[in-house]
Design a protein around this motif. Sequence first.
Motif, short mmCIF file in Angstrom:
data_model
loop_
_atom_site.label_atom_id
_atom_site.label_comp_id
_atom_site.label_asym_id
_atom_site.label_seq_id
_atom_site.Cartn_x
_atom_site.Cartn_y
_atom_site.Cartn_z
N LYS A 1 0.85 -1.19 0.00
CA LYS A 1 0.00 0.00 0.00
C LYS A 1 0.89 1.24 0.00
O LYS A 1 1.84 1.32 0.76
N TRP A 2 0.54 2.19 -0.86
CA TRP A 2 1.28 3.45 -1.00
C TRP A 2 0.32 4.60 -0.74
O TRP A 2 -0.84 4.55 -1.16
N ARG A 3 0.81 5.66 -0.09
CA ARG A 3 -0.05 6.82 0.16
C ARG A 3 0.77 8.09 -0.03
O ARG A 3 1.93 8.14 0.32
N TYR B 1 -4.64 -4.11 -8.82
CA TYR B 1 -4.33 -2.70 -8.61
C TYR B 1 -5.60 -1.97 -8.20
O TYR B 1 -6.66 -2.20 -8.80
N SER B 2 -5.53 -1.15 -7.18
CA SER B 2 -6.65 -0.27 -6.86
C SER B 2 -6.12 1.08 -6.41
O SER B 2 -5.02 1.18 -5.86
N GLN B 3 -6.91 2.11 -6.69
CA GLN B 3 -6.49 3.47 -6.42
C GLN B 3 -7.70 4.27 -5.96
O GLN B 3 -8.81 4.04 -6.44
N SER C 1 -9.70 0.61 -10.50
CA SER C 1 -9.06 -0.66 -10.16
C SER C 1 -8.83 -1.46 -11.44
O SER C 1 -9.43 -1.17 -12.47
N LYS D 1 5.50 4.05 0.61
CA LYS D 1 4.93 2.77 1.02
C LYS D 1 4.61 2.82 2.51
O LYS D 1 5.40 3.30 3.31
N SER E 1 -1.49 -5.74 -5.12
CA SER E 1 -1.53 -7.01 -4.38
C SER E 1 -1.49 -8.18 -5.37
O SER E 1 -1.60 -7.99 -6.57
N LEU F 1 -2.92 0.51 -4.03
CA LEU F 1 -2.68 -0.81 -3.48
C LEU F 1 -2.35 -1.76 -4.63
O LEU F 1 -3.11 -1.87 -5.59
N GLU G 1 -4.23 6.94 -2.38
CA GLU G 1 -3.75 5.66 -1.89
C GLU G 1 -3.80 4.66 -3.04
O GLU G 1 -4.79 4.56 -3.74
#
Length: 164
Positions: free
Chosen positions: A27-29, A60-62, A77, A163, A51, A49, A47
């Motif tokens: 997870k990145w923010r 991928y989701s944002q 996503s 991250k 996975s 993600l 954010e």
Amino acid sequence: MEGSAPPPVPSPPIHPSILPLSYLLGKWRGEGEGGYPTINSFKYGEELLFSHSGKPVIAYSQKTWKLASGEPMHAESGYWRPKPDGSIEVVIAQSTGLVEVQKGSFDAEKRTVTLQSELVGNASKVKEISRVFKVADGELSYVVQMATQLNTLQPHLKAVLRKL
């Protein structure tokens, strides 16, 4: 035992196909800014993600929000499918109804991913999108460019994330 939680499910092993991009996983923010000739510029929190499920694909989701109020802005996503030859296929569905099919390349050593839209569906104005992601010094940065019926490919979004 009644009332006890199930044991945690161990993470599956990383599929060899996504190993070169495993530095993205997690997870990145951070914060970004956007603009375009036809809209006012803006700043946002974000954010991302990345996975995996053990398959040869990265999920991928944002999501983004207004920095001042925390009000939700954009979400998308999709799936990233890296190939052994360094090419990558990406599909993204946006909360606006827009869908992107992108192809590109990645460089595991330089930690970069470059994507170019092959298809932008259900978008009355958007004709083309390019995305460049780079990880360096513990930060994930990206630049998104967009072309519309009225404008050629121009900068639209850029952000820097860390991250968690």
